[in-house]
Design a protein around this motif. Structure first.
Motif, PDB file in Angstrom:
ATOM      1  N   ASP A 124     114.061  53.273 -43.345  1.00 46.01           N
ATOM      2  CA  ASP A 124     114.468  51.642 -42.845  1.00 46.01           C
ATOM      3  C   ASP A 124     115.425  51.100 -43.447  1.00 46.01           C
ATOM      4  O   ASP A 124     115.980  50.772 -42.454  1.00 46.01           O
ATOM      5  N   PHE A 125     116.285  51.161 -44.079  1.00 44.97           N
ATOM      6  CA  PHE A 125     117.684  50.654 -44.142  1.00 44.97           C
ATOM      7  C   PHE A 125     118.663  50.748 -43.087  1.00 44.97           C
ATOM      8  O   PHE A 125     118.860  50.227 -42.331  1.00 44.97           O
ATOM      9  N   GLY A 126     118.239  52.686 -42.570  1.00 43.08           N
ATOM     10  CA  GLY A 126     119.674  52.540 -41.803  1.00 43.08           C
ATOM     11  C   GLY A 126     119.075  52.395 -40.633  1.00 43.08           C
ATOM     12  O   GLY A 126     119.584  51.839 -39.526  1.00 43.08           O
ATOM     13  N   TRP A 169     134.678  57.147 -44.385  1.00 40.54           N
ATOM     14  CA  TRP A 169     134.577  58.478 -45.863  1.00 40.54           C
ATOM     15  C   TRP A 169     134.246  57.462 -46.974  1.00 40.54           C
ATOM     16  O   TRP A 169     133.316  58.284 -47.835  1.00 40.54           O
ATOM     17  N   VAL A 170     134.858  56.434 -47.569  1.00 37.85           N
ATOM     18  CA  VAL A 170     134.496  55.399 -48.215  1.00 37.85           C
ATOM     19  C   VAL A 170     133.307  55.442 -48.510  1.00 37.85           C
ATOM     20  O   VAL A 170     132.459  55.431 -49.210  1.00 37.85           O
ATOM     21  N   ILE A 171     132.839  54.674 -47.153  1.00 40.54           N
ATOM     22  CA  ILE A 171     131.251  53.889 -47.193  1.00 40.54           C
ATOM     23  C   ILE A 171     130.112  55.300 -47.505  1.00 40.54           C
ATOM     24  O   ILE A 171     128.757  55.185 -47.987  1.00 40.54           O
ATOM     25  N   THR A 172     130.498  56.253 -46.504  1.00 40.61           N
ATOM     26  CA  THR A 172     129.413  57.846 -46.677  1.00 40.61           C
ATOM     27  C   THR A 172     129.411  58.151 -48.553  1.00 40.61           C
ATOM     28  O   THR A 172     128.855  58.204 -48.614  1.00 40.61           O
ATOM     29  N   ASN A 189     127.770  46.228 -45.234  1.00 44.82           N
ATOM     30  CA  ASN A 189     126.854  46.718 -45.937  1.00 44.82           C
ATOM     31  C   ASN A 189     125.272  47.134 -44.601  1.00 44.82           C
ATOM     32  O   ASN A 189     125.103  47.991 -44.983  1.00 44.82           O
ATOM     33  N   LEU A 190     125.646  46.544 -43.541  1.00 45.97           N
ATOM     34  CA  LEU A 190     124.837  47.385 -42.391  1.00 45.97           C
ATOM     35  C   LEU A 190     125.540  48.760 -41.833  1.00 45.97           C
ATOM     36  O   LEU A 190     124.562  49.583 -41.297  1.00 45.97           O
ATOM     37  N   VAL A 191     126.488  48.983 -42.231  1.00 48.40           N
ATOM     38  CA  VAL A 191     126.589  49.999 -41.667  1.00 48.40           C
ATOM     39  C   VAL A 191     127.192  51.059 -43.007  1.00 48.40           C
ATOM     40  O   VAL A 191     126.691  52.588 -42.273  1.00 48.40           O
ATOM     41  N   THR A 192     127.380  50.298 -43.938  1.00 50.67           N
ATOM     42  CA  THR A 192     126.722  51.054 -45.090  1.00 50.67           C
ATOM     43  C   THR A 192     125.047  52.067 -44.574  1.00 50.67           C
ATOM     44  O   THR A 192     124.408  52.458 -44.926  1.00 50.67           O
ATOM     45  N   GLY A 193     124.114  50.534 -43.789  1.00 46.73           N
ATOM     46  CA  GLY A 193     122.488  51.412 -44.284  1.00 46.73           C
ATOM     47  C   GLY A 193     122.867  51.949 -43.588  1.00 46.73           C
ATOM     48  O   GLY A 193     121.881  53.486 -43.249  1.00 46.73           O
ATOM     49  N   LEU A 194     123.393  52.237 -41.862  1.00 46.73           N
ATOM     50  CA  LEU A 194     123.018  53.259 -41.381  1.00 46.73           C
ATOM     51  C   LEU A 194     123.550  54.437 -41.644  1.00 46.73           C
ATOM     52  O   LEU A 194     123.080  55.813 -41.203  1.00 46.73           O
ATOM     53  N   VAL A 195     124.733  55.282 -42.478  1.00 44.29           N
ATOM     54  CA  VAL A 195     125.507  55.795 -42.920  1.00 44.29           C
ATOM     55  C   VAL A 195     124.034  56.596 -44.257  1.00 44.29           C
ATOM     56  O   VAL A 195     123.778  57.298 -43.982  1.00 44.29           O
ATOM     57  N   LEU A 251     121.535  60.386 -43.899  1.00 44.20           N
ATOM     58  CA  LEU A 251     122.207  61.346 -45.353  1.00 44.20           C
ATOM     59  C   LEU A 251     120.506  61.074 -45.559  1.00 44.20           C
ATOM     60  O   LEU A 251     120.292  62.325 -46.156  1.00 44.20           O
ATOM     61  N   ALA A 252     120.051  59.568 -45.356  1.00 49.38           N
ATOM     62  CA  ALA A 252     117.862  59.694 -46.088  1.00 49.38           C
ATOM     63  C   ALA A 252     117.779  61.187 -45.541  1.00 49.38           C
ATOM     64  O   ALA A 252     116.636  61.598 -45.549  1.00 49.38           O
ATOM     65  N   LEU A 253     118.375  61.064 -44.014  1.00 51.04           N
ATOM     66  CA  LEU A 253     117.530  62.451 -43.359  1.00 51.04           C
ATOM     67  C   LEU A 253     117.405  63.578 -43.766  1.00 51.04           C
ATOM     68  O   LEU A 253     116.671  64.485 -43.664  1.00 51.04           O
ATOM     69  N   CYS A 254     118.829  64.426 -44.476  1.00 49.28           N
ATOM     70  CA  CYS A 254     118.514  65.588 -45.360  1.00 49.28           C
ATOM     71  C   CYS A 254     117.764  65.306 -46.427  1.00 49.28           C
ATOM     72  O   CYS A 254     116.896  66.464 -47.278  1.00 49.28           O
ATOM     73  N   LEU A 255     116.660  64.217 -46.786  1.00 47.06           N
ATOM     74  CA  LEU A 255     116.209  63.666 -47.775  1.00 47.06           C
ATOM     75  C   LEU A 255     114.395  64.489 -47.648  1.00 47.06           C
ATOM     76  O   LEU A 255     113.866  65.434 -48.488  1.00 47.06           O
TER      77      LEU A 255
END
Length: 305
Positions: free
Chosen positions: A35-37, A61-64, A184-190, A194-198
């Protein structure tokens, strides 16, 4: 004010696992960050070409790394810790975040010396101990192994978010051309990617049947946590991180512990115990003492050693 607002919004993440106890922690983590993404992507849609130009490959890369350690890994640890050992015990462990972050921040150039923060750190540690006193003094309803596993998960959450708080704050200072909101928004997108893998992992771990009502409750809780904690809470935290030195940023994390306890008491429908009431006073005293230390301290002018 930004720090207190972030704490009030983040405190709810400790209560969320109790609201969906019939699901494992991976489901809640995946739902929250998907939802965040999604929200981040919708808010970035019209401005993506402009925002993309402010980030280089190194920044992404840092945001990831921040997304994985500070969001995915941290909340998996928190959710499991709450389910295994309760809100109070988890709050106790996370309550030591200000001590860890403040000690690390005291090593920054021209930071407030650690000796000037002894009173604040002492009150911080005392408040954290009081918050979890009841959980420590009362025998756990679960097995010893379950309690120990919950403790280890809490320590994992402490380590992951300490690293996140320090690294995130320092990079926000390094990148003044990037707005805290876009960061914050770009962090949420990334994090959403990543959450898709969960999702497949959560499905593989949880074999129990769930009703349509239970799925609806999970979806609602995940959406509320994503919107208020991840979007609004993170935005307040990033704004605060640019306004305060790292030694003071660490103290602001106490508000998350404080509000987590308040929400936990409301959920359990009881008044605070003497140890919890004392913790309120110590938390307030710790922040006020830290503010006073920063008001007294005067860093050398820029360009001097």
């Amino acid at each position: 004010m930004y720090g207190a607002a972030a704490g009030a919004l983040w405190g709810f993440v400790f209560l969320a696992p109790e609201l969906v106890r019939d699901f494992n922690a991976l489901y809640l983590t995946a739902g929250r960050y998907l939802d965040f993404g999604l929200i981040g992507a919708l808010l970035l849609l019209r401005r993506w070409h402009k925002v993309r130009g402010t980030f280089c490959r190194g920044d992404l890369w840092v945001i990831t790394r921040l997304s994985f350690v500070g969001n995915i890994l941290y909340y998996v640890f928190v959710a499991f810790a709450v389910k295994l050992s309760g809100i109070a015990m988890t709050s106790l462990i996370i309550g030591f975040l200000p001590v860890a972050v403040t000690i690390i921040g005291s090593r920054d150039r021209h930071a407030v010396p650690l000796r000037d923060l002894k009173r604040s750190l002492g009150l911080c540690a005392g408040g954290a101990i009081c918050i979890g006193w009841q959980a420590v003094a009362t025998p756990s309803v679960g097995s010893v192994g379950q309690t120990l596993l919950g403790l280890l998960c809490g320590i994992g959450a402490l380590a992951s978010w300490t690293w996140f708080a320090v690294t995130n704050s320092r990079w926000l200072v390094k990148l003044p051309h990037v707005s805290a909101h876009d960061w914050n928004l770009v962090t949420g997108l990334v994090t959403g990617l990543l959450a898709l893998c969960l999702v497949p992992v959560a499905v593989a771990v949880d074999h129990g049947p769930h009703t349509a009502h239970a799925w609806g409750r999970l979806a609602a809780v995940a959406l509320v946590v994503a919107l208020f904690a991840s979007i609004f809470g993170n935005a307040c935290w990033n704004r605060m991180s640019r306004l305060l030195p790292l030694t003071l940023v660490g103290q602001m994390i106490l508000f998350e512990t404080l509000f987590a306890l308040i929400y936990g008491l409301a959920w359990e429908r009881r008044w605070p115990l003497w140890s919890e009431a004392l913790a309120f006073a110590m938390v307030v005293g710790s922040v006020v003492s830290c503010l006073a230390a920063h008001r007294r301290f005067r860093a050398p002018p820029a360009g001097t050693d």
